[in-house]
Design a protein around this motif. Structure first.
Motif, short mmCIF file in Angstrom:
data_model
loop_
_atom_site.label_atom_id
_atom_site.label_comp_id
_atom_site.label_asym_id
_atom_site.label_seq_id
_atom_site.Cartn_x
_atom_site.Cartn_y
_atom_site.Cartn_z
N UNK A 49 58.80 77.19 -6.25
CA UNK A 49 60.34 77.29 -5.28
C UNK A 49 59.84 77.42 -3.87
N UNK A 50 61.07 77.45 -3.21
CA UNK A 50 60.88 77.51 -1.69
C UNK A 50 60.39 78.88 -1.26
N UNK A 51 60.65 79.67 -2.25
CA UNK A 51 60.19 81.42 -2.05
C UNK A 51 58.83 81.25 -2.06
N UNK A 52 57.94 80.07 -2.33
CA UNK A 52 56.47 80.45 -2.33
C UNK A 52 56.06 80.12 -0.96
N UNK A 53 56.79 79.34 -0.19
CA UNK A 53 56.24 78.94 1.36
C UNK A 53 55.99 80.25 1.95
N UNK A 54 54.94 79.98 2.82
CA UNK A 54 54.46 81.09 3.56
C UNK A 54 55.39 81.68 4.65
N UNK A 150 69.61 80.96 -7.15
CA UNK A 150 69.16 80.28 -5.90
C UNK A 150 68.50 81.35 -4.80
N UNK A 151 69.20 82.56 -4.90
CA UNK A 151 68.71 83.77 -3.99
C UNK A 151 67.04 84.18 -4.31
N UNK A 157 58.57 83.58 -5.44
CA UNK A 157 57.76 82.41 -5.68
C UNK A 157 57.99 82.28 -7.23
N UNK A 158 58.87 81.41 -7.57
CA UNK A 158 59.11 80.93 -8.83
C UNK A 158 58.60 79.61 -9.25
N UNK A 159 58.72 79.30 -10.71
CA UNK A 159 58.84 78.14 -11.13
C UNK A 159 59.94 77.57 -11.51
N UNK A 160 60.89 76.72 -10.82
CA UNK A 160 62.22 76.41 -10.93
C UNK A 160 62.24 75.56 -12.36
#
Length: 289
Positions: A49-54, A150-151, A157-160
């Motif tokens: 997910x976008x949470x994996x972005x640095x 979403x939050x 970092x998740x797998x959607x």
């Protein structure tokens, strides 16, 4: 911790006058052998997910607040103790019973036993229902769960493609509502002692589902659980043919839409409670995806 008698669910149309059937499952239903003892499938970094972005601001474990429909609502977020922001994790949502709370799911029940089985291989989320339940009027609670997912996906970092929901009693009903409407975000649901009393939207999206229900449940009748199961059988185009699974009385329906299996775990005695085998069966089912 509230006594199990407080777990009784008031019907949306009629009220339950008294609570009962809250005894623990007897030893005859306590086997923890899963129907399909498969190892958890690996999760690819490419699915993150976008949470994996640095550059993403990371959430931390704890009780968080989010505004949904103009109302501040809470949920517990539990990250693995060795959380790695470069590893996309599956997300498991645990939904409490009537008069229960997110605190009970996060703490006392350990996400219905799943936290101990998954260890550091999953992110767990326990949302708080309004008025200690999941009536979901006008889809209010569906919108809340969407906002929470979403939050979490933006802040961890998740797998959607691997988001799952489970719950007991009112939480099982909300799990069904999620399965009916949120197949675009949730891969599979595991309602325990649930029904369709939190609603069942007409989304074209489908989910896989495993149901757990005691035949002697005197709060949420067995027939109400069967009604929910039958709804998912129709939605997933399953046949009436079943194949036994494992040692806990579970059966899997045949001919379902590819990737959308439906499993029914009806067991004779346990009252209005989830059996000791439910965590193992649920994990085995979720790990198929």
């Amino acid at each position: 911790m509230a006594l199990r008698c407080a777990l009784g669910i008031a019907l949306l149309a009629t009220s339950v006058a008294s609570c009962g059937g809250g005894e623990a499952a007897p030893s005859s239903t306590a086997a923890a052998t899963p129907a399909s003892p498969t190892a958890s499938a690996p999760i690819s970094q490419a699915n993150g997910s976008s949470g994996c972005d640095a550059s993403a601001t990371q959430l931390a474990s704890g009780k968080l607040t989010i505004t949904s429909d103009g109302v501040a609502r809470n949920y517990w977020l539990d990250l693995p103790t060795d959380y790695d922001r470069n590893k996309p994790y599956r997300v498991i949502i645990g939904l409490h019973w009537r008069d229960g709370s997110a605190d009970d799911v996060h703490g006392w029940s350990g996400y219905f036993g799943l936290a101990a089985l998954y260890g550091n291989d999953a992110i767990f989320v326990a949302p708080d229902g309004l008025d200690k339940g999941w009536a979901n009027p006008g889809g209010r609670d569906i919108r809340f769960i969407r906002a929470v997912i979403n939050q979490v996906q933006q802040g961890t970092c998740t797998d959607p493609t691997r988001v799952f929901a489970t719950g007991f009693s009112f939480g099982g009903m909300m799990s069904n509502a999620i399965g009916c409407e949120m197949g675009d975000m949730v891969r599979a649901v595991a309602p325990m002692a649930g029904s369709l009393w939190s609603g069942c939207g007409t989304s074209s999206n489908r989910v896989a589902a495993i149901f757990v229900h005691a035949m002697d449940d005197n709060v949420v009748p067995y027939a109400a659980g069967e009604e929910a199961r039958n709804t998912f059988l129709a939605r997933n185009s399953c046949s009436a043919t079943t194949t036994p699974m494992g040692t806990n009385g579970c059966v899997e329906y045949q001919g379902c839409t590819a990737g959308k299996p439906v499993v029914w775990c009806g067991f004779p005695k346990g009252g209005h409670w989830y059996p000791n085998f439910s965590a193992a069966e649920t994990k085995a089912f979720f790990d198929r995806f």
